[in-house]
Enzyme design. Structure first.
Site, short mmCIF file in Angstrom:
data_model
loop_
_atom_site.label_atom_id
_atom_site.label_comp_id
_atom_site.label_asym_id
_atom_site.label_seq_id
_atom_site.Cartn_x
_atom_site.Cartn_y
_atom_site.Cartn_z
N HIS A 184 66.47 -31.92 -8.82
CA HIS A 184 66.99 -33.23 -8.36
C HIS A 184 66.45 -33.58 -6.97
O HIS A 184 66.23 -32.70 -6.14
CB HIS A 184 68.51 -33.19 -8.30
CG HIS A 184 69.18 -32.82 -9.60
ND1 HIS A 184 69.51 -31.52 -9.92
CD2 HIS A 184 69.56 -33.59 -10.65
CE1 HIS A 184 70.08 -31.49 -11.12
NE2 HIS A 184 70.11 -32.73 -11.60
N HIS B 86 72.23 -32.76 -1.59
CA HIS B 86 72.65 -34.14 -1.83
C HIS B 86 73.58 -34.68 -0.74
O HIS B 86 73.79 -35.90 -0.65
CB HIS B 86 73.36 -34.27 -3.18
CG HIS B 86 72.49 -33.96 -4.36
ND1 HIS B 86 71.30 -34.63 -4.59
CD2 HIS B 86 72.62 -33.06 -5.37
CE1 HIS B 86 70.74 -34.13 -5.70
NE2 HIS B 86 71.51 -33.18 -6.18
N ASP C 180 64.12 -28.23 -5.85
CA ASP C 180 65.19 -28.41 -6.86
C ASP C 180 64.77 -29.50 -7.85
O ASP C 180 64.00 -30.40 -7.51
CB ASP C 180 66.48 -28.82 -6.13
CG ASP C 180 67.71 -28.87 -7.04
OD1 ASP C 180 68.47 -27.90 -7.03
OD2 ASP C 180 67.90 -29.91 -7.72
N ASP D 146 66.92 -25.24 -11.20
CA ASP D 146 67.33 -26.05 -12.36
C ASP D 146 66.13 -26.73 -13.02
O ASP D 146 66.28 -27.55 -13.92
CB ASP D 146 68.43 -27.06 -12.00
CG ASP D 146 68.26 -27.70 -10.64
OD1 ASP D 146 67.20 -27.51 -10.01
OD2 ASP D 146 69.18 -28.43 -10.22
C1 OKP Z 1 73.12 -30.71 -7.92
B1 OKP Z 1 71.85 -29.99 -7.46
C2 OKP Z 1 77.25 -34.47 -14.88
C3 OKP Z 1 76.45 -33.80 -13.82
C4 OKP Z 1 76.65 -34.47 -12.52
C5 OKP Z 1 74.72 -34.31 -11.07
C6 OKP Z 1 73.75 -33.23 -10.73
C7 OKP Z 1 74.06 -32.47 -9.48
C8 OKP Z 1 72.96 -31.49 -9.20
N1 OKP Z 1 78.36 -33.72 -15.31
N2 OKP Z 1 76.00 -33.81 -11.42
O1 OKP Z 1 70.77 -30.83 -7.16
O2 OKP Z 1 71.41 -28.98 -8.38
ZN ZN Z 2 69.54 -29.81 -8.75
#
Ligand code: OKP
Ligand code: ZN
Length: 339
Positions: free
Chosen positions: A196, A158, A194, A283
């Site tokens: 996300h 990110h 991932d 994830d």
């Molecule tokens: C990071 B990676 C709310 C969660 C906020 C957003 C996701 C971050 C993911 N407490 N964080 O892409 O695994």
């Molecule tokens: Zn992620």
């Protein structure tokens, strides 16, 4: 399989805004510790990285951004009301002609985009050693190893050229891709699996055709990082046609994900890339507290086998995965599938 890791990640455990309270982040040291234990049990030997190469990182991040990451904690200590983690409370709005302020809190806002991310005493140590793992993995692959895995923590995908967010500070996948280029690969592909969207990696290479960026992820209409990660984002200028996003619905099964991987693999083949970086988040696992996809442990081996069919020199960097009890087995499953 070459595996690069270090205990230095333990120095970093930040706070995040969650449900309106600042809490210890779910991105914690137990993640990498569990992966380490599972890998040793599976017979892998974990090697320490070489020292961090800052000039390589400055090819994908701005110098002033890295300097903020490096100095924020000591500057924060000088504030009369310094709390347990350094972060801003104000982020730039959609306004042109933004000016980077002198003040620490202003700079923390200027250089971040999400309140799930803060800086603590050990952040710089952990993120530079994490980037060094990606760099060392690249060096081993450039020297002839077929594949190498960097056990990076915190994750990186990110982080943009000058903003942290989504638990990410230095973009390890981007560092790896740039280093593969600098070691002579004419074109490199990044495949982000991932849950996300890899918004940081996308934005770093968005105007470039020498690094193809491909991401399969939860549709940003309902999931972080929101705002970007849509299918119509193809790249700008020289990079037009060199970014591919595959947004997917809630509760995507591995069968459906695997079907969506076909065009992604085809695009990578067609790119002529000489090396591949896999941004490996697990994830997508059914039990993951942050995700909604429905993958099982064995699916990571299937995923890896399909990626390995590309038959490219491959650097794998660890991204997300928050089902800590299973994260080690899921990563080991992937690595077995590569080999
Ligand atoms: C990071 B990676 C709310 C969660 C906020 C957003 C996701 C971050 C993911 N407490 N964080 O892409 O695994
Ligand atoms: Zn992620």
């Amino acid at each position: 399989m070459i595996v690069i890791g270090s205990d230095a990640h333990r120095a970093h455990h930040a706070m995040e805004l969650h449900g309106g309270s600042m809490l210890l982040s779910s991105e914690g040291p137990d993640r990498a510790d569990v992966i380490t234990t599972a890998m040793r049990a599976a017979g892998y030997t974990i090697e320490e990285p070489q020292p961090f190469d800052r000039s390589n990182a400055e090819r994908v991040h701005t110098a002033e951004y890295l300097e903020l990451l490096e100095t924020a904690w000591s500057r924060w200590q000088e504030l009369p009301d310094a709390g347990p983690a350094a972060m801003s409370f104000s982020w730039p709005s959609r306004t042109p002609n933004l000016v980077r302020p002198d003040d620490l809190i202003g700079q923390l806002g200027f250089h971040s985009f999400a309140a799930d991310c803060s800086i603590v005493a050990g952040t710089w140590e952990a993120v530079t050693v994490g980037a060094a793992m990606a760099q060392t993995a690249v060096d081993r692959v450039s020297a002839g190893a077929g594949a190498a895995y960097a056990l990076c923590r915190p994750p990186g995908h990110h982080a943009t050229a000058d903003q942290f967010g989504g638990y990410c500070y230095i973009n390890n996948a981007a560092v790896a891709a740039q280093r593969l280029r600098d070691h002579g690969a004419e074109r490199v592909a990044v495949l982000d699996v991932d849950y996300h969207h890899g918004n940081g990696t996308q934005s770093i290479f968005y105007g470039r055709s020498d690094v193809l960026t491909v991401s399969l992820h939860a549709d940003p209409m309902f999931e972080f990082p929101w705002f970007v990660g849509h299918a119509h984002e193809h790249g700008d200028d020289d990079g037009a046609g060199w970014n591919l996003n595959v947004p997917l619905p809630r509760a995507t099964s591995f069968a459906d994900w695997s079907a969506a991987l076909d065009p992604a693999l085809e695009r990578i083949k067609r790119s002529g890339a000489e090396a591949l970086v896999v941004a490996l988040g697990v994830d997508t696992f059914a039990e993951d507290p942050l995700g909604t996809f429905e993958f099982a442990t064995a699916d990571y081996a299937s995923m890896a086998t399909r990626i390995a069919e590309l038959d490219m020199a491959t650097v794998i960097v660890q991204e997300g995965g928050y089902a800590v009890d299973d994260i080690g087995l899921n990563v080991v499953s992937f690595l077995h599938g590569v080999a």
